[in-house]
Design an enzyme around this catalytic site. Structure first.
Site, PDB file in Angstrom:
ATOM      1  N   ASP A  29      37.715  47.491  37.359  1.00 56.07           N
ATOM      2  CA  ASP A  29      38.216  46.744  36.276  1.00 56.07           C
ATOM      3  C   ASP A  29      37.495  47.556  35.303  1.00 56.07           C
ATOM      4  O   ASP A  29      36.682  47.982  35.108  1.00 56.07           O
ATOM      5  CB  ASP A  29      38.332  46.011  36.622  1.00 56.07           C
ATOM      6  CG  ASP A  29      39.767  44.896  35.466  1.00 56.07           C
ATOM      7  OD1 ASP A  29      40.214  44.430  36.181  1.00 56.07           O
ATOM      8  OD2 ASP A  29      39.385  45.540  34.266  1.00 56.07           O
ATOM      9  N   ILE A  30      38.403  48.056  34.301  1.00 64.43           N
ATOM     10  CA  ILE A  30      38.127  49.121  32.794  1.00 64.43           C
ATOM     11  C   ILE A  30      37.286  48.000  31.997  1.00 64.43           C
ATOM     12  O   ILE A  30      36.493  48.135  31.451  1.00 64.43           O
ATOM     13  CB  ILE A  30      38.777  49.745  32.059  1.00 64.43           C
ATOM     14  CG1 ILE A  30      41.001  49.639  32.737  1.00 64.43           C
ATOM     15  CG2 ILE A  30      39.035  51.167  32.398  1.00 64.43           C
ATOM     16  CD1 ILE A  30      41.887  50.199  31.400  1.00 64.43           C
ATOM     17  N   ASN A  86      46.911  37.173  39.376  1.00 66.68           N
ATOM     18  CA  ASN A  86      47.751  37.030  38.894  1.00 66.68           C
ATOM     19  C   ASN A  86      49.359  37.537  39.327  1.00 66.68           C
ATOM     20  O   ASN A  86      49.530  38.251  39.784  1.00 66.68           O
ATOM     21  CB  ASN A  86      46.967  36.852  37.429  1.00 66.68           C
ATOM     22  CG  ASN A  86      46.078  36.909  37.337  1.00 66.68           C
ATOM     23  OD1 ASN A  86      45.700  35.577  37.595  1.00 66.68           O
ATOM     24  ND2 ASN A  86      45.303  38.109  36.369  1.00 66.68           N
ATOM     25  N   GLY A  92      48.928  35.100  33.515  1.00 69.89           N
ATOM     26  CA  GLY A  92      48.512  36.135  32.987  1.00 69.89           C
ATOM     27  C   GLY A  92      48.022  37.667  33.670  1.00 69.89           C
ATOM     28  O   GLY A  92      47.403  38.438  33.040  1.00 69.89           O
ATOM     29  N   GLN A  93      48.647  38.068  34.462  1.00 69.49           N
ATOM     30  CA  GLN A  93      49.026  39.324  35.074  1.00 69.49           C
ATOM     31  C   GLN A  93      50.068  40.198  33.524  1.00 69.49           C
ATOM     32  O   GLN A  93      50.549  39.978  32.580  1.00 69.49           O
ATOM     33  CB  GLN A  93      50.368  39.294  36.132  1.00 69.49           C
ATOM     34  CG  GLN A  93      50.551  40.711  36.701  1.00 69.49           C
ATOM     35  CD  GLN A  93      51.712  40.730  37.594  1.00 69.49           C
ATOM     36  OE1 GLN A  93      52.888  39.741  37.918  1.00 69.49           O
ATOM     37  NE2 GLN A  93      52.271  41.691  38.298  1.00 69.49           N
ATOM     38  N   HIS A  99      47.795  43.148  42.834  1.00 67.25           N
ATOM     39  CA  HIS A  99      46.050  43.524  43.196  1.00 67.25           C
ATOM     40  C   HIS A  99      45.468  42.131  42.759  1.00 67.25           C
ATOM     41  O   HIS A  99      45.528  41.365  42.292  1.00 67.25           O
ATOM     42  CB  HIS A  99      45.488  44.467  42.194  1.00 67.25           C
ATOM     43  CG  HIS A  99      45.749  43.981  40.265  1.00 67.25           C
ATOM     44  ND1 HIS A  99      47.280  43.870  40.085  1.00 67.25           N
ATOM     45  CD2 HIS A  99      45.401  43.169  39.766  1.00 67.25           C
ATOM     46  CE1 HIS A  99      47.297  42.907  38.464  1.00 67.25           C
ATOM     47  NE2 HIS A  99      45.991  42.713  38.367  1.00 67.25           N
ATOM     48  N   HIS A 101      41.461  40.998  42.297  1.00 64.34           N
ATOM     49  CA  HIS A 101      40.321  40.844  41.585  1.00 64.34           C
ATOM     50  C   HIS A 101      38.976  40.450  42.356  1.00 64.34           C
ATOM     51  O   HIS A 101      39.145  39.751  43.119  1.00 64.34           O
ATOM     52  CB  HIS A 101      40.191  40.354  40.194  1.00 64.34           C
ATOM     53  CG  HIS A 101      41.514  40.311  39.020  1.00 64.34           C
ATOM     54  ND1 HIS A 101      41.075  40.673  38.222  1.00 64.34           N
ATOM     55  CD2 HIS A 101      42.611  40.575  39.242  1.00 64.34           C
ATOM     56  CE1 HIS A 101      42.215  41.036  37.298  1.00 64.34           C
ATOM     57  NE2 HIS A 101      43.009  40.814  37.751  1.00 64.34           N
TER      58      HIS A 101
HETATM   59  P1  AMP Z   1      46.258  41.474  35.286  1.00 61.13           P
HETATM   60  O1  AMP Z   1      45.991  40.930  34.078  1.00 61.13           O
HETATM   61  O2  AMP Z   1      45.959  40.388  36.419  1.00 61.13           O
HETATM   62  O3  AMP Z   1      47.199  42.508  35.622  1.00 61.13           O
HETATM   63  O4  AMP Z   1      44.923  42.940  35.616  1.00 61.13           O
HETATM   64  C1  AMP Z   1      45.251  44.211  35.666  1.00 61.13           C
HETATM   65  C2  AMP Z   1      43.417  44.349  35.226  1.00 61.13           C
HETATM   66  O5  AMP Z   1      44.209  45.859  35.817  1.00 61.13           O
HETATM   67  C3  AMP Z   1      42.574  43.917  34.189  1.00 61.13           C
HETATM   68  O6  AMP Z   1      41.892  43.713  34.297  1.00 61.13           O
HETATM   69  C4  AMP Z   1      42.695  45.416  33.062  1.00 61.13           C
HETATM   70  O7  AMP Z   1      41.780  45.440  32.545  1.00 61.13           O
HETATM   71  C5  AMP Z   1      42.551  46.592  34.474  1.00 61.13           C
HETATM   72  N1  AMP Z   1      42.833  47.720  34.340  1.00 61.13           N
HETATM   73  C6  AMP Z   1      44.041  48.602  33.483  1.00 61.13           C
HETATM   74  N2  AMP Z   1      44.075  49.217  33.481  1.00 61.13           N
HETATM   75  C7  AMP Z   1      42.985  49.816  34.007  1.00 61.13           C
HETATM   76  C8  AMP Z   1      42.926  50.898  34.151  1.00 61.13           C
HETATM   77  N3  AMP Z   1      43.662  52.730  34.498  1.00 61.13           N
HETATM   78  N4  AMP Z   1      42.040  51.707  35.324  1.00 61.13           N
HETATM   79  C9  AMP Z   1      41.261  50.069  35.868  1.00 61.13           C
HETATM   80  N5  AMP Z   1      41.598  48.978  35.302  1.00 61.13           N
HETATM   81  C10 AMP Z   1      42.600  48.772  34.686  1.00 61.13           C
END
Ligand code: AMP
Ligand code: ZN
Length: 113
Positions: A29-30, A86, A92-93, A99, A101
């Site tokens: 995750d970034i 999520n 909180g999506q 995906h 986590h």
């Molecule tokens: P959610 O909030 O459950 O939809 O999680 C989405 C996750 O994706 C968040 O924790 C972001 O930090 C992560 N995210 C968004 N864009 C990227 C990306 N390009 N590379 C890696 N993680 C990402």
């Protein structure tokens, strides 16, 4: 244009990929919410857990098995970890490609915020 996670799965967008096979991809995750914070996605674009149907159950179950493999690979299998998926606004999506986590490397609190 394909969604961000579809682009990562297709290697069109950079990510720190730690695992991939024919139906799943996992990458860091970034925004690291824990010392180990990895996302596992199906290659197939599924918007979120609400959109999983009977034909996808095997692919979704596979994500949990992949997460276990990664937990061992990343050294958090024994200490433990949390899997989070999520759905929608209250869940909180923020990215609308399903995906899981994987969060580990520190003690998680309960209930989540
Ligand atoms: P959610 O909030 O459950 O939809 O999680 C989405 C996750 O994706 C968040 O924790 C972001 O930090 C992560 N995210 C968004 N864009 C990227 C990306 N390009 N590379 C890696 N993680 C990402
Ligand atoms: Zn997608």
């Amino acid at each position: 244009m394909a969604c961000v996670f579809c682009q990562i799965a297709a290697h069109e967008l950079d990510a720190r990929i730690v695992y991939e096979d024919e139906s799943a991809v996992a990458f860091y995750d970034i925004l690291q919410a824990a010392p180990v914070h990895i996302l596992v996605i199906p290659r197939q674009h599924i918007t979120g857990p609400l959109d999983v149907d009977g034909t996808q159950e095997q692919a979704i179950g596979h994500l949990i098995a992949v997460a276990a493999h990664i937990a061992r690979q990343e050294g958090i299998a024994e200490s433990g970890y949390r899997l989070v998926t999520n759905q929608g606004r209250d869940g909180g999506q923020s990215v609308f490609h399903l995906h899981v986590h994987i969060l580990g490397g520190r003690r998680m609190s309960w209930p989540p915020g």
